[in-house]
Write a protein that holds these residues in place. Structure first.
Motif, PDB file in Angstrom:
ATOM      1  N   LYS A 103     -27.855  -2.412  -8.001  1.00  0.00           N
ATOM      2  CA  LYS A 103     -26.583  -3.041  -7.630  1.00  0.00           C
ATOM      3  C   LYS A 103     -26.861  -4.382  -6.982  1.00  0.00           C
ATOM      4  O   LYS A 103     -28.015  -4.737  -6.693  1.00  0.00           O
ATOM      5  CB  LYS A 103     -25.796  -2.149  -6.680  1.00  0.00           C
ATOM      6  N   GLU A 104     -25.770  -5.126  -6.751  1.00  0.00           N
ATOM      7  CA  GLU A 104     -25.902  -6.434  -6.111  1.00  0.00           C
ATOM      8  C   GLU A 104     -26.017  -6.256  -4.600  1.00  0.00           C
ATOM      9  O   GLU A 104     -25.259  -5.509  -3.991  1.00  0.00           O
ATOM     10  CB  GLU A 104     -24.695  -7.322  -6.432  1.00  0.00           C
ATOM     11  N   ILE A 105     -26.956  -6.968  -4.019  1.00  0.00           N
ATOM     12  CA  ILE A 105     -27.100  -6.984  -2.567  1.00  0.00           C
ATOM     13  C   ILE A 105     -27.291  -8.425  -2.110  1.00  0.00           C
ATOM     14  O   ILE A 105     -27.612  -9.304  -2.916  1.00  0.00           O
ATOM     15  CB  ILE A 105     -28.289  -6.121  -2.087  1.00  0.00           C
ATOM     16  N   ALA A 106     -27.081  -8.630  -0.829  1.00  0.00           N
ATOM     17  CA  ALA A 106     -27.266  -9.964  -0.253  1.00  0.00           C
ATOM     18  C   ALA A 106     -28.570 -10.006   0.513  1.00  0.00           C
ATOM     19  O   ALA A 106     -28.965  -9.034   1.165  1.00  0.00           O
ATOM     20  CB  ALA A 106     -26.109 -10.316   0.680  1.00  0.00           C
ATOM     21  N   THR A 107     -29.219 -11.147   0.428  1.00  0.00           N
ATOM     22  CA  THR A 107     -30.430 -11.350   1.220  1.00  0.00           C
ATOM     23  C   THR A 107     -30.032 -11.514   2.680  1.00  0.00           C
ATOM     24  O   THR A 107     -29.177 -12.333   3.017  1.00  0.00           O
ATOM     25  CB  THR A 107     -31.185 -12.590   0.747  1.00  0.00           C
ATOM     26  N   ARG A 108     -30.639 -10.734   3.527  1.00  0.00           N
ATOM     27  CA  ARG A 108     -30.307 -10.782   4.953  1.00  0.00           C
ATOM     28  C   ARG A 108     -31.547 -11.076   5.777  1.00  0.00           C
ATOM     29  O   ARG A 108     -32.655 -10.686   5.403  1.00  0.00           O
ATOM     30  CB  ARG A 108     -29.657  -9.485   5.411  1.00  0.00           C
ATOM     31  N   LYS A 109     -31.306 -11.758   6.882  1.00  0.00           N
ATOM     32  CA  LYS A 109     -32.386 -12.073   7.807  1.00  0.00           C
ATOM     33  C   LYS A 109     -31.971 -11.673   9.214  1.00  0.00           C
ATOM     34  O   LYS A 109     -30.794 -11.749   9.563  1.00  0.00           O
ATOM     35  CB  LYS A 109     -32.701 -13.575   7.806  1.00  0.00           C
ATOM     36  N   PRO A 110     -32.950 -11.260  10.013  1.00  0.00           N
ATOM     37  CA  PRO A 110     -32.625 -11.001  11.422  1.00  0.00           C
ATOM     38  C   PRO A 110     -32.712 -12.287  12.242  1.00  0.00           C
ATOM     39  O   PRO A 110     -33.637 -13.084  12.081  1.00  0.00           O
ATOM     40  CB  PRO A 110     -33.710 -10.003  11.845  1.00  0.00           C
ATOM     41  N   PHE A 111     -31.699 -12.478  13.083  1.00  0.00           N
ATOM     42  CA  PHE A 111     -31.692 -13.623  14.003  1.00  0.00           C
ATOM     43  C   PHE A 111     -31.505 -13.073  15.406  1.00  0.00           C
ATOM     44  O   PHE A 111     -30.681 -12.190  15.632  1.00  0.00           O
ATOM     45  CB  PHE A 111     -30.566 -14.598  13.670  1.00  0.00           C
ATOM     46  N   VAL A 112     -32.276 -13.591  16.340  1.00  0.00           N
ATOM     47  CA  VAL A 112     -32.160 -13.139  17.728  1.00  0.00           C
ATOM     48  C   VAL A 112     -30.866 -13.687  18.327  1.00  0.00           C
ATOM     49  O   VAL A 112     -30.579 -14.886  18.232  1.00  0.00           O
ATOM     50  CB  VAL A 112     -33.374 -13.589  18.565  1.00  0.00           C
ATOM     51  N   GLY A 113     -30.091 -12.793  18.917  1.00  0.00           N
ATOM     52  CA  GLY A 113     -28.828 -13.191  19.537  1.00  0.00           C
ATOM     53  C   GLY A 113     -28.751 -12.724  20.976  1.00  0.00           C
ATOM     54  O   GLY A 113     -29.472 -11.819  21.400  1.00  0.00           O
ATOM     55  N   THR A 114     -27.864 -13.335  21.720  1.00  0.00           N
ATOM     56  CA  THR A 114     -27.658 -13.017  23.132  1.00  0.00           C
ATOM     57  C   THR A 114     -26.223 -12.583  23.355  1.00  0.00           C
ATOM     58  O   THR A 114     -25.293 -13.217  22.845  1.00  0.00           O
ATOM     59  CB  THR A 114     -27.973 -14.233  24.025  1.00  0.00           C
ATOM     60  N   VAL A 115     -26.036 -11.503  24.104  1.00  0.00           N
ATOM     61  CA  VAL A 115     -24.696 -10.986  24.396  1.00  0.00           C
ATOM     62  C   VAL A 115     -24.022 -11.882  25.433  1.00  0.00           C
ATOM     63  O   VAL A 115     -24.610 -12.193  26.486  1.00  0.00           O
ATOM     64  CB  VAL A 115     -24.771  -9.540  24.920  1.00  0.00           C
ATOM     65  N   ARG A 116     -22.800 -12.314  25.110  1.00  0.00           N
ATOM     66  CA  ARG A 116     -22.010 -13.143  26.012  1.00  0.00           C
ATOM     67  C   ARG A 116     -20.601 -12.553  26.154  1.00  0.00           C
ATOM     68  O   ARG A 116     -20.075 -11.973  25.207  1.00  0.00           O
ATOM     69  CB  ARG A 116     -21.884 -14.577  25.479  1.00  0.00           C
ATOM     70  N   PRO A 117     -19.968 -12.705  27.326  1.00  0.00           N
ATOM     71  CA  PRO A 117     -18.570 -12.263  27.462  1.00  0.00           C
ATOM     72  C   PRO A 117     -17.658 -13.111  26.572  1.00  0.00           C
ATOM     73  O   PRO A 117     -17.930 -14.288  26.333  1.00  0.00           O
ATOM     74  CB  PRO A 117     -18.256 -12.493  28.948  1.00  0.00           C
ATOM     75  N   THR A 118     -16.582 -12.509  26.100  1.00  0.00           N
ATOM     76  CA  THR A 118     -15.612 -13.283  25.331  1.00  0.00           C
ATOM     77  C   THR A 118     -14.802 -14.206  26.242  1.00  0.00           C
ATOM     78  O   THR A 118     -14.292 -15.228  25.781  1.00  0.00           O
ATOM     79  CB  THR A 118     -14.662 -12.351  24.573  1.00  0.00           C
ATOM     80  N   GLN A 119     -14.681 -13.853  27.505  1.00  0.00           N
ATOM     81  CA  GLN A 119     -14.045 -14.706  28.509  1.00  0.00           C
ATOM     82  C   GLN A 119     -14.841 -14.619  29.799  1.00  0.00           C
ATOM     83  O   GLN A 119     -15.290 -13.531  30.192  1.00  0.00           O
ATOM     84  CB  GLN A 119     -12.603 -14.270  28.801  1.00  0.00           C
ATOM     85  N   GLN A 120     -15.007 -15.749  30.450  1.00  0.00           N
ATOM     86  CA  GLN A 120     -15.687 -15.770  31.750  1.00  0.00           C
ATOM     87  C   GLN A 120     -15.124 -16.931  32.558  1.00  0.00           C
ATOM     88  O   GLN A 120     -14.978 -18.034  32.032  1.00  0.00           O
ATOM     89  CB  GLN A 120     -17.201 -15.916  31.562  1.00  0.00           C
ATOM     90  N   ALA A 121     -14.773 -16.661  33.802  1.00  0.00           N
ATOM     91  CA  ALA A 121     -14.146 -17.693  34.626  1.00  0.00           C
ATOM     92  C   ALA A 121     -14.614 -17.586  36.068  1.00  0.00           C
ATOM     93  O   ALA A 121     -14.823 -16.485  36.588  1.00  0.00           O
ATOM     94  CB  ALA A 121     -12.619 -17.578  34.568  1.00  0.00           C
ATOM     95  N   ILE A 122     -14.777 -18.757  36.690  1.00  0.00           N
ATOM     96  CA  ILE A 122     -15.050 -18.833  38.129  1.00  0.00           C
ATOM     97  C   ILE A 122     -13.709 -18.983  38.834  1.00  0.00           C
ATOM     98  O   ILE A 122     -12.984 -19.953  38.602  1.00  0.00           O
ATOM     99  CB  ILE A 122     -15.973 -20.015  38.460  1.00  0.00           C
ATOM    100  N   LEU A 123     -13.354 -18.011  39.657  1.00  0.00           N
ATOM    101  CA  LEU A 123     -12.100 -18.062  40.407  1.00  0.00           C
ATOM    102  C   LEU A 123     -12.319 -18.887  41.664  1.00  0.00           C
ATOM    103  O   LEU A 123     -13.218 -18.590  42.465  1.00  0.00           O
ATOM    104  CB  LEU A 123     -11.634 -16.658  40.770  1.00  0.00           C
ATOM    105  N   GLY A 124     -11.509 -19.928  41.833  1.00  0.00           N
ATOM    106  CA  GLY A 124     -11.620 -20.789  42.995  1.00  0.00           C
ATOM    107  C   GLY A 124     -10.372 -20.755  43.849  1.00  0.00           C
ATOM    108  O   GLY A 124      -9.330 -20.233  43.451  1.00  0.00           O
ATOM    109  N   SER A 125     -10.480 -21.314  45.035  1.00  0.00           N
ATOM    110  CA  SER A 125      -9.337 -21.398  45.945  1.00  0.00           C
ATOM    111  C   SER A 125      -8.652 -22.745  45.774  1.00  0.00           C
ATOM    112  O   SER A 125      -9.311 -23.780  45.715  1.00  0.00           O
ATOM    113  CB  SER A 125      -9.793 -21.222  47.395  1.00  0.00           C
TER     114      SER A 125
END
Length: 426
Positions: A43-65
């Motif tokens: 069957k048809e398949i796609a060539t895949r490669k592993p890439f190193v990734g880093t987990v990040r929050p989808t939202q991040q904020a510094i709460l200030g006064s």
């Protein structure tokens, strides 16, 4: 690639080996080895490669006064979950609360003044003004008659002197002015306040309302709140500390879903597509793959590394109420890195390692029955539980997936029926 197989197969193999050894000792051929097989797919398949990734929050904020003040409450610790709108910290508000109360009291005064003008003069006040006007009119008429009498007596050279005449004239003029003043006051009471005066009163109310609202808004700024669900990842102050306007209070990260950011080289980026299903293997969780989709492809590359940041959005999993994927974790992201191609695929368990090259056993037919035929292969792209192989095999061939570790080239084999496989696996 498989190093273990079901108990019933292992037992069968051991029994076969025992019987085989006995038969060899007697000069007889051993019985066929029991194996499990699978069909070679194409069957048809796609060539895949592993890439190193880093987990990040989808939202991040510094709460200030937004204001200066003393921290009197801090309601959470690092690692605690917070909901949208939750009060993270509270600053002292005693002085500004007094100012707000004073502003509200002044606003009530302004509103009462406006209401008084809009209601107009009370009927009792109008009657009072009318009575004063009539009294002034009566006095004016009386003094006017007295002046005429004094002028007549003076003109006829009677007893009246010039001084008495002048006094009568002055009293009459004063009475007339008093009457005019009383009449004007009466007319004003009947007409009520002017439109301009009401407009000025309304403006004073609006101005005081704005002052009270501004103080109320400032009071809200003394409570530091988060604007999305997440976790406290950093505290920047403590109770009793002085918070400056613009200074940090805490940092919040949204981890219900996370982005795994991988930097993809320019030669591979054309094959990465938005919405592509992606498997992520985080180093901290071996054997626990996470599924996600390509969420965004940054069109601006790092000019030094010539890589493009690609975000894979993953729904996080909770363990004991805490997110499994945490900001900063690393893992491999399997992304498409080539065009689709037609490949021959076999189960990974069919591959036998440990020799000079990977190999597998195909099922060969002979006059005496089925035998194991060794085939040296090259390994290609993985596709789930299957793997691409290059070698002398064809689609539809049967390959041994269980019992292949102890096979010898040309050894007789017997295929375990499907029903027996299912029974053993159940």
């Amino acid at each position: 690639m498989n190093t273990t197989f079901p108990l019933h197969i292992s037992t069968s193999l051991l029994l076969s080996l025992a019987i085989g050894s006995s038969l060899l000792a007697q000069g007889k051929a051993p019985p066929p080895a029991p194996v499990r097989t699978a069909t070679v797919e194409q069957k048809e398949i796609a060539t895949r490669k592993p890439f190193v990734g880093t987990v990040r929050p989808t939202q991040q904020a510094i709460l200030g006064s937004a204001v200066d003040g003393r921290v009197i409450e801090f309601n959470y610790e690092e690692g605690d979950r917070v909901e949208n709108g939750a009060a993270i910290a509270q600053l002292l508000t005693h002085t500004i609360n007094l100012q707000w109360e004073a502003a509200k009291a002044e606003l009530n005064v302004r509103k009462a003044e406006l209401e008084e003008m809009e209601n107009g003069t009370r009927p009792e006040e109008i009657e009072q003004m009318k009575a004063r006007m009539l009294a002034a009119e009566a006095r004016m008429r009386y003094l006017e008659l007295r002046r005429k009498r004094a002028e007549d007596l003076y003109a006829n050279q009677k007893v009246t002197s010039a001084e008495v005449r002048d006094e009568a004239v002055s009293a009459a003029d004063a009475a007339k002015q008093a009457f005019l003043e009383a009449k004007a006051a009466y007319d004003l009471s009947v007409a009520g306040p002017r439109a301009e005066q009401i407009a000025q009163a309304k403006a004073r109310v609006a101005m005081q309302q704005a002052i009270a609202d501004e103080l109320e808004d400032r009071i809200k700024k003394y409570t530091i709140r988060t604007r999305f669900d997440g976790y406290i990842v950093k505290k920047s102050t403590e109770v009793g500390a002085w918070a400056s306007s613009g200074g940090p209070i805490a940092e919040v990260a949204h981890l219900d879903s996370v982005d795994v950011v991988a930097n993809v080289p320019e030669q591979d980026i054309p094959y990465v597509q938005l919405g592509e299903e992606v498997t992520v293997e985080v180093f901290a969780y071996k054997g626990h793959p996470f599924s996600g989709k390509v969420f965004s492809i940054n069109p601006s590359a790092d000019v030094r590394a010539r890589t493009f940041p690609v975000k894979i959005r993953i729904k996080n999993e909770l363990v004991d109420g805490k997110p499994m994927l945490k900001s900063g974790m690393m893992g491999n992201v399997l992304l498409q890195a080539g065009q689709q191609k037609v490949a021959k695929l076999v189960p990974k368990d069919a591959i036998v390692l440990g020799g000079p090259a990977p190999m597998l056993y195909t099922v060969a037919k002979s006059a005496d029955g089925l035998t194991a035929k060794p085939v040296t292969v090259q390994l290609g792209e993985a596709d789930g539980g299957l793997i691409e192989v290059l070698g002398e095999i064809q689609p539809g061939d049967q390959v041994v997936t269980r019992g292949n570790e102890r096979l010898r080239p040309g050894q007789p084999i017997s295929i375990i029926p499907t029903t027996e496989n299912q029974t053993a696996g159940s």
